[in-house]
Design an enzyme around this catalytic site. Structure first.
Site, PDB file in Angstrom:
ATOM      1  N   LYS A   1     -23.144   7.918-145.590  1.00 42.54           N
ATOM      2  CA  LYS A   1     -23.375   9.053-144.693  1.00 42.54           C
ATOM      3  C   LYS A   1     -22.535   8.936-143.411  1.00 42.54           C
ATOM      4  O   LYS A   1     -21.911   9.902-143.001  1.00 42.54           O
ATOM      5  CB  LYS A   1     -24.865   9.140-144.309  1.00 42.54           C
ATOM      6  CG  LYS A   1     -25.786   9.319-145.515  1.00 42.54           C
ATOM      7  CD  LYS A   1     -27.242   9.469-145.092  1.00 42.54           C
ATOM      8  CE  LYS A   1     -27.838   8.219-144.475  1.00 42.54           C
ATOM      9  NZ  LYS A   1     -28.246   7.180-145.454  1.00 42.54           N
TER      10      LYS A   1
ATOM     11  N   ARG B   1     -36.371  11.616-142.120  1.00 42.83           N
ATOM     12  CA  ARG B   1     -36.617  10.593-143.127  1.00 42.83           C
ATOM     13  C   ARG B   1     -38.056  10.620-143.614  1.00 42.83           C
ATOM     14  O   ARG B   1     -38.419   9.802-144.464  1.00 42.83           O
ATOM     15  CB  ARG B   1     -36.340   9.212-142.540  1.00 42.83           C
ATOM     16  CG  ARG B   1     -34.966   8.656-142.870  1.00 42.83           C
ATOM     17  CD  ARG B   1     -34.800   7.367-142.081  1.00 42.83           C
ATOM     18  NE  ARG B   1     -34.008   6.382-142.755  1.00 42.83           N
ATOM     19  CZ  ARG B   1     -32.762   6.054-142.394  1.00 42.83           C
ATOM     20  NH1 ARG B   1     -32.151   6.662-141.430  1.00 42.83           N
ATOM     21  NH2 ARG B   1     -32.141   5.102-143.038  1.00 42.83           N
TER      22      ARG B   1
ATOM     23  N   ARG C   1     -21.022  -4.697-146.252  1.00 44.04           N
ATOM     24  CA  ARG C   1     -21.016  -4.219-144.869  1.00 44.04           C
ATOM     25  C   ARG C   1     -21.632  -5.264-143.939  1.00 44.04           C
ATOM     26  O   ARG C   1     -21.183  -5.453-142.811  1.00 44.04           O
ATOM     27  CB  ARG C   1     -21.789  -2.898-144.782  1.00 44.04           C
ATOM     28  CG  ARG C   1     -21.804  -2.292-143.394  1.00 44.04           C
ATOM     29  CD  ARG C   1     -22.349  -0.873-143.401  1.00 44.04           C
ATOM     30  NE  ARG C   1     -23.791  -0.838-143.381  1.00 44.04           N
ATOM     31  CZ  ARG C   1     -24.523   0.273-143.477  1.00 44.04           C
ATOM     32  NH1 ARG C   1     -23.932   1.439-143.643  1.00 44.04           N
ATOM     33  NH2 ARG C   1     -25.832   0.224-143.441  1.00 44.04           N
TER      34      ARG C   1
ATOM     35  N   ARG D   1     -25.140  -6.166-138.546  1.00 45.05           N
ATOM     36  CA  ARG D   1     -26.491  -5.595-138.637  1.00 45.05           C
ATOM     37  C   ARG D   1     -27.417  -6.527-139.407  1.00 45.05           C
ATOM     38  O   ARG D   1     -27.188  -6.805-140.585  1.00 45.05           O
ATOM     39  CB  ARG D   1     -26.425  -4.236-139.358  1.00 45.05           C
ATOM     40  CG  ARG D   1     -25.904  -3.130-138.481  1.00 45.05           C
ATOM     41  CD  ARG D   1     -25.825  -1.823-139.226  1.00 45.05           C
ATOM     42  NE  ARG D   1     -27.074  -1.427-139.862  1.00 45.05           N
ATOM     43  CZ  ARG D   1     -27.279  -0.245-140.415  1.00 45.05           C
ATOM     44  NH1 ARG D   1     -26.321   0.663-140.398  1.00 45.05           N
ATOM     45  NH2 ARG D   1     -28.426   0.036-140.978  1.00 45.05           N
TER      46      ARG D   1
ATOM     47  N   ARG E   1     -35.721  -1.506-147.390  1.00 43.09           N
ATOM     48  CA  ARG E   1     -35.209  -0.193-146.961  1.00 43.09           C
ATOM     49  C   ARG E   1     -35.223   0.788-148.131  1.00 43.09           C
ATOM     50  O   ARG E   1     -35.537   1.969-147.960  1.00 43.09           O
ATOM     51  CB  ARG E   1     -33.811  -0.337-146.378  1.00 43.09           C
ATOM     52  CG  ARG E   1     -33.873  -0.859-144.941  1.00 43.09           C
ATOM     53  CD  ARG E   1     -32.632  -1.610-144.563  1.00 43.09           C
ATOM     54  NE  ARG E   1     -31.464  -0.772-144.421  1.00 43.09           N
ATOM     55  CZ  ARG E   1     -30.215  -1.232-144.457  1.00 43.09           C
ATOM     56  NH1 ARG E   1     -29.979  -2.512-144.650  1.00 43.09           N
ATOM     57  NH2 ARG E   1     -29.198  -0.402-144.302  1.00 43.09           N
TER      58      ARG E   1
HETATM   59  P1  ADP Z   1     -29.132   3.111-143.328  1.00 41.51           P
HETATM   60  O1  ADP Z   1     -29.221   4.546-143.710  1.00 41.51           O
HETATM   61  O2  ADP Z   1     -27.890   2.451-143.833  1.00 41.51           O
HETATM   62  O3  ADP Z   1     -30.377   2.339-143.647  1.00 41.51           O
HETATM   63  P2  ADP Z   1     -29.354   3.796-140.487  1.00 41.51           P
HETATM   64  O4  ADP Z   1     -28.376   3.328-139.482  1.00 41.51           O
HETATM   65  O5  ADP Z   1     -29.427   5.260-140.764  1.00 41.51           O
HETATM   66  O6  ADP Z   1     -28.994   2.960-141.774  1.00 41.51           O
HETATM   67  O7  ADP Z   1     -30.838   3.317-140.078  1.00 41.51           O
HETATM   68  C1  ADP Z   1     -31.118   1.981-139.774  1.00 41.51           C
HETATM   69  C2  ADP Z   1     -32.604   1.809-139.447  1.00 41.51           C
HETATM   70  O8  ADP Z   1     -32.957   2.610-138.301  1.00 41.51           O
HETATM   71  C3  ADP Z   1     -33.595   2.246-140.526  1.00 41.51           C
HETATM   72  O9  ADP Z   1     -33.805   1.251-141.503  1.00 41.51           O
HETATM   73  C4  ADP Z   1     -34.840   2.514-139.656  1.00 41.51           C
HETATM   74  O10 ADP Z   1     -35.490   1.320-139.293  1.00 41.51           O
HETATM   75  C5  ADP Z   1     -34.282   3.127-138.395  1.00 41.51           C
HETATM   76  N1  ADP Z   1     -34.220   4.612-138.494  1.00 41.51           N
HETATM   77  C6  ADP Z   1     -33.100   5.370-138.514  1.00 41.51           C
HETATM   78  N2  ADP Z   1     -33.416   6.678-138.627  1.00 41.51           N
HETATM   79  C7  ADP Z   1     -34.782   6.746-138.701  1.00 41.51           C
HETATM   80  C8  ADP Z   1     -35.720   7.796-138.842  1.00 41.51           C
HETATM   81  N3  ADP Z   1     -35.325   9.070-138.953  1.00 41.51           N
HETATM   82  N4  ADP Z   1     -37.043   7.488-138.881  1.00 41.51           N
HETATM   83  C9  ADP Z   1     -37.454   6.234-138.763  1.00 41.51           C
HETATM   84  N5  ADP Z   1     -36.627   5.182-138.650  1.00 41.51           N
HETATM   85  C10 ADP Z   1     -35.296   5.412-138.611  1.00 41.51           C
END
Ligand code: ADP
Length: 190
Positions: free
Chosen positions: A14, A89, A128, A134, A146
């Protein structure tokens, strides 16, 4: 405004694709993960709270995430459109987003989902993790958590947007350019 939710499981690509779409259509890109990481880096109250969830691969609570997202949107209403990356989400995030955008006289035009098989996702995330720094990318157990969060709380959003006739699935396997072309083909129809 043309606003899209760029959707897909962790590691679907994404962020990479959002960067191309943003450039091509002059959009604002809001990544909730990036905003959280920015807050963690700057040691804000929000960052300290979010970190305790993110490090385990859990979702950050809805209220915190929704308030943060609204503040980001409010800063960016004067634009061709917004790419939402990593938000919504959960179902309650999706309903909150619809209500909030409606109050601003705009809406989500489409959810465009990158579809990638899980074995490929784990491979991409571990790779990654070697360079991203991370903590949630460096341990297979956190990555699996996740995916669980995604399956349990996030995947239902496909139904949410399908019911509104706004769901578009795109094959997320291929070269970056091929995938960008597929996304643009959808975006151009909106
Ligand atoms: P990825 O999609 O690769 O898991 P992101 O950078 O989008 O990585 O998100 C990393 C973390 O940030 C998630 O695992 C969560 O803990 C938190 N996070 C991101 N967006 C949300 C959301 N909309 N609601 C709750 N937690 C979120």
């Amino acid at each position: 405004m043309k606003n899209i939710v760029l959707f897909g499981p962790p590691g679907a690509g994404k962020g990479t694709q959002a960067a191309f779409l943003k450039e091509r259509y002059q959009l604002i890109h809001i990544s909730t993960g990036d905003v959280f990481r920015f807050n963690i880096k700057n040691n804000t109250t929000l960052g300290i709270l979010a970190k305790s969830y993110m490090d385990k691969g859990d979702l950050v609570p809805d209220k915190v995430t929704i308030d943060m997202l609204k503040a980001e949107v409010d800063k960016n209403l004067n634009t061709n459109g917004i790419i939402f990356d990593g938000f919504p989400r959960t179902n309650s995030q999706a309903t909150a987003l619809d209500a909030f955008l409606a109050s601003k006289g705009t809406q989500i035009n489409a959810m465009i989902a990158l579809e990638v098989p899980e074995n490929l996702l784990v491979e991409r995330l571990l790779k990654r993790g070697l360079t991203s720094g991370r903590p949630d990318d460096q341990d297979e157990e956190k990555i699996r958590n996740r995916f669980n969060e995604y399956q349990n709380k996030t995947a239902v959003l496909v139904d949410y947007y399908t019911a509104q006739n706004k769901y578009y699935g795109v094959n997320g396997v291929g070269s970056i350019q091929e995938i960008t072309d597929r996304l643009c083909a959808v975006f151009d129809t909106l």
